[in-house]
Design an enzyme around this catalytic site. Structure first.
Site, PDB file in Angstrom:
ATOM      1  N   HIS A 160      56.297 -49.976  -3.873  1.00  0.00           N
ATOM      2  CA  HIS A 160      56.505 -51.338  -4.374  1.00  0.00           C
ATOM      3  C   HIS A 160      55.469 -51.726  -5.420  1.00  0.00           C
ATOM      4  O   HIS A 160      55.623 -52.757  -6.085  1.00  0.00           O
ATOM      5  CB  HIS A 160      56.460 -52.346  -3.228  1.00  0.00           C
ATOM      6  N   ASP A 196      63.606 -44.667   1.014  1.00  0.00           N
ATOM      7  CA  ASP A 196      63.141 -45.790   1.822  1.00  0.00           C
ATOM      8  C   ASP A 196      64.225 -46.870   1.865  1.00  0.00           C
ATOM      9  O   ASP A 196      65.012 -47.024   0.925  1.00  0.00           O
ATOM     10  CB  ASP A 196      61.869 -46.359   1.189  1.00  0.00           C
ATOM     11  N   HIS A 198      63.887 -50.042   1.559  1.00  0.00           N
ATOM     12  CA  HIS A 198      63.639 -51.062   0.548  1.00  0.00           C
ATOM     13  C   HIS A 198      63.519 -50.426  -0.835  1.00  0.00           C
ATOM     14  O   HIS A 198      62.896 -49.374  -0.991  1.00  0.00           O
ATOM     15  CB  HIS A 198      62.364 -51.843   0.876  1.00  0.00           C
ATOM     16  N   ASP A 285      62.372 -46.268   7.333  1.00  0.00           N
ATOM     17  CA  ASP A 285      62.798 -47.576   7.824  1.00  0.00           C
ATOM     18  C   ASP A 285      64.307 -47.768   7.711  1.00  0.00           C
ATOM     19  O   ASP A 285      64.827 -48.863   7.958  1.00  0.00           O
ATOM     20  CB  ASP A 285      62.047 -48.706   7.107  1.00  0.00           C
TER      21      ASP A 285
END
Length: 343
Positions: A160, A196, A198, A285
């Site tokens: 991120h 991932d 996200h 995740d």
């Protein structure tokens, strides 16, 4: 497969984060890396080695040097004002405000160099962040030295983090630094495959106008899922990077049957791109019981993920990212690696 791990990751342990309107204990915590390391040992994946100490030279090619300098001094500035708990931002330069003049005080700088209130800074954060980057570069060097694959057990995660901002538990974009290092060593084309839950907004931002690094993300639809403001299917790159970015936003409840089709498509695109090296941003995740995510992958799906990536037949660096169902995190993350190895 060698794993590169540093105990220095434990120096970063945030006190809290802001989630759903409340101050809550951090989901991203030191035990995550320890469970993964324990699983690496349990299955006999391979040697666990400490990282070399690297300079910031490569990081400065994907991050603003002023941002990196801020990370190195942020805690000292925060503590100098008498603060003793995690530093978090509270004001951001959103639309209508200026973002070209960095404030001089720590409160302003925290907002200037962040995208959210999910990347807290503590006394040991910089030590852990630097060690995390060192893990990624050391594992990249192992791959460049002829290994089929290596695993960088990075913590804090990185995907991120953008050119000049932290967020989503991330400070330095480890996968991007590793990809840049491969380019500097002579790899003409590198692909980053982010699995991932996200969207890896920072990675996309870093390479969006470059044609030498292909970035593919399989993730929760940003219309309903963090980070909300990047990750749509129509984001395909710009300028020299046109066609070198691909997003596969998927709805809540996506299970392996649908998720694996996106993985197939992403792998096909990476192969068509002509990537010489694959960097995998390995977040787990996507697991059905992850507390902050909404896909439905099962533990049995992760070895299949690794096996599909192995079919690319390219030198591969796995860089650890997210995954917050702590009890299962080691089994799921290492399951990808053993699946890659064909166990």
């Amino acid at each position: 497969m060698k794993t590169v791990y540093s105990p220095d990751h434990a120096a970063h342990a945030g006190h809290w984060e802001v989630a759903r309107g409340a101050m809550v204990p951090c989901f991203e915590k030191p035990i995550r890396a320890e469970y993964v390391r324990a699983r690496v040992e349990e299955v006999g994946l391979g040697e666990i080695v400490l990282p070399k100490v690297w300079s910031m030279e490569t990081a400065r090619k994907v991050h603003d040097p002023a941002y990196l300098a801020f990370l190195g001094k942020a805690w000292d500035m925060w503590a100098a004002e008498g603060n003793h708990t995690s530093a978090l931002p509270m004001t951001w330069p959103v639309r209508g405000l200026r973002n070209d003049v960095p404030p001089e005080c720590i409160e302003g700088l925290l907002g200037f160099y962040s995208m959210d209130a999910g990347a807290s800074i503590t006394a040991g954060t910089w030590k852990a962040v630097k060690a995390s980057m060192d893990c990624a570069l050391t594992a990249a060097e192992i791959v460049a030295g002829g290994a089929r694959a290596a695993f960088a057990l990075c913590r804090p995660p990185g995907h991120h983090s953008g050119p000049a901002f932290m967020g989503g538990y991330c400070f330095i974009n480890n996968a991007s630094v590793a990809a840049q290092w491969f380019r500097d060593q002579g790899a003409a084309r590198v692909a980053i495959l982010d699995v991932d839950y996200h969207h890896g907004n920072g990675t996309q931002d870093i390479f969006y106008e470059r044609g030498d690094v292909f970035v593919a993300n399989i993730h929760g639809d940003p219309k309903t899922e963090y980070p909300y403001f990047l990750g749509h299917a129509d984001e395909t790159g710009r300028g020299a990077g046109e066609g070198c970015n691909v997003n596969y936003p998927l709805p809540f409840g996506t299970a392996w049957d649908t998720w694996s089709l996106a993985l197939d498509a992403a792998c096909d695109r990476a192969e068509a791109f002509g990537a010489e090296v694959i960097v995998v941003s390995l977040g787990v995740d996507t697991f059905e019981r992850d507390p902050i995510s909404a896909f439905k992958l099962k533990t049995a799906d992760y070895p299949k993920m690794g096996a599909r990536i192995a079919k690319l037949g390219k030198p591969t660096l796995f860089v650890f990212e997210g995954g917050y169902a702590v009890d299962e995190i080691g089994v799921n993350a290492v399951g990808v690696l053993t699946g890659f190895e064909g166990r």
